[in-house]
Design a protein around this motif. Sequence first.
Motif, PDB file in Angstrom:
ATOM      1  N   GLU A  71       0.850  -1.168   0.000  1.00 56.25           N
ATOM      2  CA  GLU A  71       0.000   0.000   0.000  1.00 56.25           C
ATOM      3  C   GLU A  71       0.897   1.232   0.000  1.00 56.25           C
ATOM      4  N   ALA A  72       0.360   2.335  -0.441  1.00 55.62           N
ATOM      5  CA  ALA A  72       1.190   3.531  -0.521  1.00 55.62           C
ATOM      6  C   ALA A  72       1.363   4.136   0.862  1.00 55.62           C
ATOM      7  N   PHE A  73       2.302   3.571   1.634  1.00 51.77           N
ATOM      8  CA  PHE A  73       2.603   4.152   2.933  1.00 51.77           C
ATOM      9  C   PHE A  73       3.578   5.296   2.733  1.00 51.77           C
TER      10      PHE A  73
ATOM     11  N   PHE B  22      10.644  -0.327   8.015  1.00 50.34           N
ATOM     12  CA  PHE B  22       9.320  -0.920   7.829  1.00 50.34           C
ATOM     13  C   PHE B  22       9.423  -2.157   6.948  1.00 50.34           C
ATOM     14  N   LYS B  23      10.177  -2.019   5.848  1.00 51.55           N
ATOM     15  CA  LYS B  23      10.274  -3.129   4.900  1.00 51.55           C
ATOM     16  C   LYS B  23      10.956  -4.336   5.517  1.00 51.55           C
ATOM     17  N   SER B  24      12.024  -4.105   6.280  1.00 53.70           N
ATOM     18  CA  SER B  24      12.715  -5.265   6.850  1.00 53.70           C
ATOM     19  C   SER B  24      11.875  -5.883   7.965  1.00 53.70           C
ATOM     20  N   LEU B  25      11.102  -5.055   8.645  1.00 57.17           N
ATOM     21  CA  LEU B  25      10.246  -5.575   9.718  1.00 57.17           C
ATOM     22  C   LEU B  25       9.154  -6.483   9.149  1.00 57.17           C
TER      23      LEU B  25
ATOM     24  N   GLN C  75      -0.893  -2.085   8.052  1.00 58.56           N
ATOM     25  CA  GLN C  75      -1.436  -0.793   8.471  1.00 58.56           C
ATOM     26  C   GLN C  75      -1.143  -0.558   9.956  1.00 58.56           C
ATOM     27  N   GLU C  76      -1.403  -1.620  10.746  1.00 56.41           N
ATOM     28  CA  GLU C  76      -1.193  -1.548  12.191  1.00 56.41           C
ATOM     29  C   GLU C  76       0.286  -1.240  12.507  1.00 56.41           C
ATOM     30  N   ILE C  77       1.181  -1.952  11.802  1.00 54.58           N
ATOM     31  CA  ILE C  77       2.616  -1.759  12.047  1.00 54.58           C
ATOM     32  C   ILE C  77       3.037  -0.349  11.632  1.00 54.58           C
TER      33      ILE C  77
END
Lengths: 159, 180
Positions: A23-25, A36-39, A66-68
């Motif tokens: 999604e476009a975060f 975020f990506k590695s998580l 979304q939650e993260i």
Amino acid sequence: MRRAPVLIVLALVALPVFGAGLEAFQFGDKVPEQRFKSLIAELRCLVCQNQSLADSDADLAHDLRQEIYEMMAAGRSDQEIVDFLVQRYGDFVLYKPPVEPRTWAIWYGPFVLLLAGLLILVHTLRQRRRQPPPAFSAEERARLDALLGDGAHEDGKHT
Amino acid sequence: MPAFLRYLTPLLLFLALAGLLYRGLSLDPHRVPSPLIGKPAPAFSLPRLQHADATLSSDDLKGKVSLLNVWATWCVACRAEHPLLVQLARQGVVPIYGLNYKDTRPEAQRWLQRFGNPYLANAFDADGRVGIDWGVYGTPETFVIDKRGVIRFKQIGPLTRDVIDNTLLPLIRRLQEETA
């Protein structure tokens, strides 16, 4: 027509492009985006169990991303975010399970097997070295001499 | 190493591996044990499905053994499970609460009108946040909550006659005898 297989392979290779899109975060910076990506790559989706949250297009994976994202925006640490998920879904969400007695087999098992293999290898090599090369019987020796040529061979005379 | 052992070892290794793999065949990787079992039910407070201005909260579950069933109209297995819930509700042994998960009000209400309403009350979890707190990942899911508000059992996937008769009902009876 001969190009068909190539086209099929190319189409398959391109599949991920149409798969789960992030999604476009909005992060505004490379560092949190990378975090975020590695998580999400380290967390497993419970719906499509062999996919990470980053790969999965399941509804739940969308919600959890979304939650993260929101927890990151609220300044939570990686550990807090991981704990949040483990509390709800268990260690199963972790691609890297914690090291504890229950998981020793998966963490240390491969090394134990490797060590066992090495020991067997060393043992076998040593045994092989200790054994003298097989001696020829008189009959074999005679045949060998005959093959090598009428006893003229120097080595043949010694035995 | 005695000769017989040398020949037996590969066979024994093979049997051990085969045993492990055979066991793996009958395990369902989709049944992930919930870490919430034995823990207090996660707190929530949500609008009710049928009366948007009233709320249903985790406090409403306390003081009695109850079931919380997570369902949605888009969930095919929920449709299969529904008649069993209606039947269970009719027996009147345990109050059934619903968590209507990521659904729309009109569709959920139509579902209850058409197929019957086994729920004492339904919490309306439109964005699935409460579902996440409860570790929901595959609807339908059914939680058994004891008198102190502690989760004691979780069924992942639809309830079946067998699960209700042989697991759920005996457990509920046992929990009802516990003192709060």
